[in-house]
Design an enzyme around this catalytic site. Structure first.
Site, PDB file in Angstrom:
ATOM      1  N   CYS A 115      45.266  38.497  36.346  1.00  0.00           N
ATOM      2  CA  CYS A 115      46.074  38.075  37.508  1.00  0.00           C
ATOM      3  C   CYS A 115      46.682  36.687  37.324  1.00  0.00           C
ATOM      4  CB  CYS A 115      45.238  38.120  38.778  1.00  0.00           C
ATOM      5  SG  CYS A 115      44.730  39.791  39.194  1.00  0.00           S
ATOM      6  N   HIS A 252      49.376  33.746  43.999  1.00  0.00           N
ATOM      7  CA  HIS A 252      49.098  35.106  43.553  1.00  0.00           C
ATOM      8  C   HIS A 252      48.831  35.965  44.784  1.00  0.00           C
ATOM      9  CE1 HIS A 252      47.406  38.554  41.690  1.00  0.00           C
ATOM     10  NE2 HIS A 252      46.152  38.263  41.957  1.00  0.00           N
ATOM     11  N   ASN A 282      48.163  44.027  45.170  1.00  0.00           N
ATOM     12  CA  ASN A 282      47.904  43.114  44.054  1.00  0.00           C
ATOM     13  C   ASN A 282      48.496  43.717  42.780  1.00  0.00           C
ATOM     14  OD1 ASN A 282      46.882  41.529  42.014  1.00  0.00           O
ATOM     15  ND2 ASN A 282      44.780  41.498  42.798  1.00  0.00           N
TER      16      ASN A 282
END
Ligand code: UT7
Length: 335
Positions: A115, A252, A282
């Site tokens: 990520c 993020h 996500n």
């Protein structure tokens, strides 16, 4: 003092056509729209079509970023692609994108920091440009997490989605102050002691299979806010700024609760926070450029805005990039 600044000329993104809503998921596993929205803020995510690969998503985002930047693909000398879901174990997905853009010079490689991948890739591009190893970099975050999800595990399958985003970064002259357009500071961190809290239970060297994503969600959540704030406080200190100086915070996009808690702890005003997690879940390395592209294209992010990017994910890895947005009409090109 004249310095090289990695100036972000433009951005682009791509989401696969197929949209999977929370209600669609409730028909697949024991979950509900109410639980997902309340715990994560996610309403829907996009899923790559059969045969649609990470390189396809990356290529679409790359083409959009080149068009927005007004840069010809032949003027790119380095492609850095952040992904944890490459088309194949090797070669790097970046070389597939390079070939499909018709680029036969320079270098193309993948960066793997899950990520945090986009922040790692952007910081790497900045280092290449500052070192004179590159003049113009295409930096991409692209993922097909739908391929590594256990679709029977409600604790993970509701959280992730597929997508891609990209930026074009060019070496330009700056005055060496925070008034410069371009990347002002980058901070990268990792701590492998946490590697088993978010991982994929397969791989070429361990199981010879692709494996599925496994996560101790509560544990990741527990560490996320502290790690995010730590690396942002480092960015503030090294640029000698405070949260009040920021125009935009583009974190993020994993969970709205993590985003809100981090912004609150850092005293970043809620109206400065770009949140797109509701629309794509996500998407790992793609989430920051997807959010950035949304905010640039809807007119929120404008030239000279001070923008803070931040990510945290598997490893654990985490990092921040502070930049002053330029857009296509930036200052002096370094010849
Ligand atoms: O990019 C970095 C990677 N990942 C992240 O940033 C994710 C970090 N973690 C999180 O975002 C959160 O921990 C989650 C969204 C994964 C979970 O939220 P939570 O508030 O930490 O929930 P929890 O894991 O404590 O679970 C609460 C309850 C449990 O039931 P019991 O034990 O209280 O009876 C779970 O079994 O919610 C249950 N649950 C669900 N219920 C409905 C877990 N997943 C679901 C689901 N639908 N999908």
């Amino acid at each position: 003092m004249s310095v090289i600044r990695s100036t972000v000329l433009g951005c682009g993104s791509y989401l696969p056509a197929k949209c999977l809503t929370n209600s669609d998921l409730a028909a697949m596993v024991d979950t509900s729209d109410e639980w997902i929205v309340q715990r994560t803020g996610i309403k829907e995510r996009h899923i790559a079509a059969e045969g649609e690969m990470t390189s396809d998503l990356a290529l679409a985002a790359a083409k959009a970023a080149l068009a927005h930047s007004g840069v010809d693909a032949q003027d790119i000398d380095t492609i850095i692609l952040a992904t944890a879901t490459p088309d194949n174990t090797f070669p790097a997905t970046a070389v597939t994108v390079q070939a499909r853009l018709g680029i036969h010079h320079g270098a193309a490689f993948d960066v793997h920091a899950v990520c945090s991948g986009f922040v790692y890739a952007l910081a790497t591009a900045d280092a290449y440009l500052k070192a004179g190893m590159s003049k113009r970099c295409l930096v991409i975050g692209a993922e097909t997490f739908s391929r590594i999800l256990d679709w029977t595990d409600r604790t993970t399958c509701v959280l992730f989605g597929d997508g891609a985003g990209a930026v074009v970064v060019e070496a330009r002259n700056g005055g060496g102050t925070t008034a410069d357009q371009g990347i002002l500071t980058s901070h990268l961190r990792s701590d492998g002691r946490h590697k088993d809290k978010l991982f994929v239970d397969g791989g070429p060297s361990s199981t010879q299979t692709v494996g599925h994503l496994r996560m101790e969600g509560r544990e990741v959540f527990k560490h996320a806010v502290g790690m995010i704030t730590d690396v942002i406080e480092d960015a503030f200190a090294s640029a000698d700024i405070t949260a009040d100086d920021l125009t935009w915070f583009i974190p993020h996009q994993a969970n709205k609760r993590i985003i809100d808690a981090s912004a609150k702890k850092l005293k970043i005003a809620p109206e400065k926070v770009i949140t797109t997690v509701q629309a794509h879940g996500n998407t790992s390395a793609a989430s920051i450029p997807l959010a950035l592209d949304t905010a640039v294209k809807d007119g929120r992010v404008k030239p000279n805005d001070l923008v803070l990017l931040e990510a945290m994910g598997g490893g654990f890895t985490w990092g921040s990039v502070l930049l002053r947005w330029s857009g296509p009409n930036a200052g002096t090109v370094i010849s």
